[in-house]
Each structure stands twice: as structure tokens, then as C-alpha cells.
Design an enzyme around this catalytic site. Sequence first.
Site, PDB file in Angstrom:
ATOM      1  N   GLU A  59     -29.659  -2.108 -35.041  1.00 42.50           N
ATOM      2  CA  GLU A  59     -29.382  -2.637 -33.694  1.00 42.50           C
ATOM      3  C   GLU A  59     -29.842  -4.098 -33.569  1.00 42.50           C
ATOM      4  O   GLU A  59     -29.291  -4.864 -32.802  1.00 42.50           O
ATOM      5  CB  GLU A  59     -30.088  -1.789 -32.626  1.00 42.50           C
ATOM      6  CG  GLU A  59     -29.511  -0.396 -32.462  1.00 42.50           C
ATOM      7  CD  GLU A  59     -28.408  -0.298 -31.404  1.00 42.50           C
ATOM      8  OE1 GLU A  59     -28.495  -0.989 -30.385  1.00 42.50           O
ATOM      9  OE2 GLU A  59     -27.464   0.480 -31.618  1.00 42.50           O
ATOM     10  N   CYS A  66     -26.840  10.124 -39.004  1.00 45.35           N
ATOM     11  CA  CYS A  66     -26.965   9.217 -37.863  1.00 45.35           C
ATOM     12  C   CYS A  66     -25.815   8.236 -37.999  1.00 45.35           C
ATOM     13  O   CYS A  66     -25.583   7.690 -39.091  1.00 45.35           O
ATOM     14  CB  CYS A  66     -28.298   8.474 -37.897  1.00 45.35           C
ATOM     15  SG  CYS A  66     -28.394   7.163 -36.661  1.00 45.35           S
ATOM     16  N   ASP A 123     -21.643   7.185 -27.676  1.00 45.67           N
ATOM     17  CA  ASP A 123     -22.843   7.037 -28.517  1.00 45.67           C
ATOM     18  C   ASP A 123     -23.911   6.321 -27.696  1.00 45.67           C
ATOM     19  O   ASP A 123     -23.607   5.660 -26.691  1.00 45.67           O
ATOM     20  CB  ASP A 123     -22.539   6.217 -29.788  1.00 45.67           C
ATOM     21  CG  ASP A 123     -23.770   6.081 -30.689  1.00 45.67           C
ATOM     22  OD1 ASP A 123     -24.388   7.110 -31.027  1.00 45.67           O
ATOM     23  OD2 ASP A 123     -24.146   4.936 -31.040  1.00 45.67           O
ATOM     24  N   SER A 124     -25.160   6.434 -28.153  1.00 45.08           N
ATOM     25  CA  SER A 124     -26.246   5.729 -27.480  1.00 45.08           C
ATOM     26  C   SER A 124     -26.039   4.209 -27.561  1.00 45.08           C
ATOM     27  O   SER A 124     -26.572   3.479 -26.734  1.00 45.08           O
ATOM     28  CB  SER A 124     -27.572   6.100 -28.131  1.00 45.08           C
ATOM     29  OG  SER A 124     -27.549   5.721 -29.496  1.00 45.08           O
ATOM     30  N   CYS A 166     -22.752  10.820 -31.777  1.00 46.00           N
ATOM     31  CA  CYS A 166     -24.172  10.516 -31.907  1.00 46.00           C
ATOM     32  C   CYS A 166     -24.885  11.818 -32.258  1.00 46.00           C
ATOM     33  O   CYS A 166     -24.729  12.817 -31.537  1.00 46.00           O
ATOM     34  CB  CYS A 166     -24.683   9.978 -30.561  1.00 46.00           C
ATOM     35  SG  CYS A 166     -26.458   9.741 -30.487  1.00 46.00           S
ATOM     36  N   HIS A 224     -25.392   5.319 -37.082  1.00 51.08           N
ATOM     37  CA  HIS A 224     -25.745   3.923 -37.379  1.00 51.08           C
ATOM     38  C   HIS A 224     -25.881   3.668 -38.888  1.00 51.08           C
ATOM     39  O   HIS A 224     -25.771   2.522 -39.326  1.00 51.08           O
ATOM     40  CB  HIS A 224     -27.089   3.558 -36.755  1.00 51.08           C
ATOM     41  CG  HIS A 224     -27.039   3.243 -35.299  1.00 51.08           C
ATOM     42  ND1 HIS A 224     -26.781   4.176 -34.338  1.00 51.08           N
ATOM     43  CD2 HIS A 224     -27.233   2.065 -34.639  1.00 51.08           C
ATOM     44  CE1 HIS A 224     -26.827   3.608 -33.146  1.00 51.08           C
ATOM     45  NE2 HIS A 224     -27.098   2.325 -33.306  1.00 51.08           N
TER      46      HIS A 224
HETATM   47  N1  DGL Z   1     -26.366   6.818 -33.640  1.00 50.86           N
HETATM   48  C1  DGL Z   1     -27.258   7.831 -33.132  1.00 50.86           C
HETATM   49  C2  DGL Z   1     -27.212   9.078 -33.980  1.00 50.86           C
HETATM   50  O1  DGL Z   1     -26.215   9.361 -34.628  1.00 50.86           O
HETATM   51  C3  DGL Z   1     -28.706   7.476 -33.025  1.00 50.86           C
HETATM   52  C4  DGL Z   1     -29.092   6.218 -32.420  1.00 50.86           C
HETATM   53  C5  DGL Z   1     -30.253   6.317 -31.514  1.00 50.86           C
HETATM   54  O2  DGL Z   1     -31.391   6.576 -31.943  1.00 50.86           O
HETATM   55  O3  DGL Z   1     -29.992   6.076 -30.366  1.00 50.86           O
HETATM   56  O4  DGL Z   1     -28.156   9.827 -33.978  1.00 50.86           O
END
Ligand code: DGL
Length: 273
Positions: free
Chosen positions: A158, A192, A10-11, A73, A194
Site C-alpha cells: 500500500e 491475500c 476490497d479493503s 479480499c 495484495h
Molecule cells: N487484500 C486483503 C486480503 O486479501 C487484505 C488487505 C488488508 O489487510 O486490508 O486479505
Amino acid sequence: MKQQPIGIFDSGYGGLTVLKEITAALPQFDYIYLGDNARSPYGNRSFETVYEYTWQCVQWLFTQGCPLVILACNTASAKALRSIQQNDLQKIDPSKRVLGVIRPTTEIIGRYTKTGNVGILATNGTVISNSYPIEIQKFYPAVHVFQEACPMWVPLVENNEYNSPGADYFIQKNIDNLMGRSGNIDTILLACTHYPLLMEKIKKAIPAGVTVLSQGEIVADSLKLYLEKHAEIAEKCSKNGQIGFFTTDSVEDFDNHAAIFYGKPVKSKHLGL
Ligand code: DGL
């Protein structure tokens, strides 16, 4: 044949919400988690940049031996997965596999909606890619998809502000925008990884009777089925129930933050890319 861990990418921290469900469903396997925290968030970055960063991280996971990598991600799945699957793997090693989180979710989303109107909450990058409407159309042509980009949500999570009044403001604003597009949405997908951290606030912000889905369990169930169907891949994956965590940023920050997403304390190692 040497067996090796499954890579989860993931990012940043978001993929830990997916890893948590994957390890619950498939505890026997070994995993390496890589969070590209130094360059996160990816959500507002260009296609080229997300592809470049994602491919670099996937290649590192391959150097660790991973036969299979999950892009946990949505932004990376939307912007990089196709190129990796269709071009890069052929060139470097066609026996490797890379899977994303969009396909498993779009395959089953039609089962949840009665009105045939589905809402997608995601990063800018995922929304602009149009991956969700395109993929859902393939499986459920009658379902209407409404999208809302929530560019503030990942930074709120974050930066540990996901419980703050600021989070309430942005969540309500984006949900109202989404619901304003169709009064008939009965299913909302958190597209997403997150966003599950914002679940309680999201549930308060949506109208009664609307179902909210997050991806962790869906992706875990789909991976389980995939490994059952593809014994030749499952057999390359090591099974000692161990997990290694790597971050491209500070390990102290990662370890302090990660438990919120993963539900357990984590000890990470630094990776300089
Ligand atoms: N967790 C990432 C996703 O599912 C996004 C986070 C990011 O913007 O880096 O898209």
C-alpha cells in the site's frame, strides 16, 4: 428486469488483482469496484470491525443495484462473509448474492500438491480465523496446512515499498518461518489479494520446486463457472463491458496507485461512507 453491474469489493487496492483476471475471463459484464482505502488495511482489525466495514460497503454496492458482490479480499471473506450470507441477506434481500475468495481457492488447492503439505501466506486476520485449514480440510482431508501471517506485506504494498530492500527482508523472514514449519511444503498460496505484487520477490525467496499460487485466475474461473451454473443470476447482470471505480479515500491517490494492481490506468470517483 433491469440488469445491473457485478460488485467487486476490497479493503483497498488488492482486489484489483482479482478484478483484472475477472474482466479478462468475463469481459462482457459490467463491474463496480469499491476500495475502502480510507479504512485499509483490514488485516489487523477485529472480527466485528471487519464485518461492520465490509457489510457497509456491500450494502452500498446493493444500493447501486449489484445483484452479485464478490469480496475480493481474504480478510473480509474470512471475517464477514458467513454472517452476510447466513444472516444479513435473508433480512434485506434473499435474491442478492455475495461470494468470497476462500472457497474457490480451497476447492482446487489439493490438485497442486504432491507432498500433501500446503503453505498459506495471509494477513493476521485471515490466519487467526483459521478459514483456510478448516475449508481445505473439507475438500482434502489428507492435506496438511501450514500458515504464516505476514502483517508487514500489505503496508509495504500500500505504501509503494513493494520493490524495496525492506520488502526483501520481510518476505524472506516470513517464507523462512513458513518453510521452517514443514520441510515438505510444495505449494504455497498467496491468500491475500495484495500479494501478487510481491510475486517476483516471493519466487526468489522460496526453495526450488515449490509452486506459488495467486488467486486472481482461480477466482475468475470459479466466477465464470458460477455464472454458467446460475443463469438466474447471470441474467440479472448487465453486459456492456463497463467498469466503474470507487474509493473511500482520495481519488488522486487511488488513480496513481491502481494501475500497478490493475495493469491499466483507472479513473475513480470518491465515495463518502
Ligand atoms: N487484500 C486483503 C486480503 O486479501 C487484505 C488487505 C488488508 O489487510 O486490508 O486479505
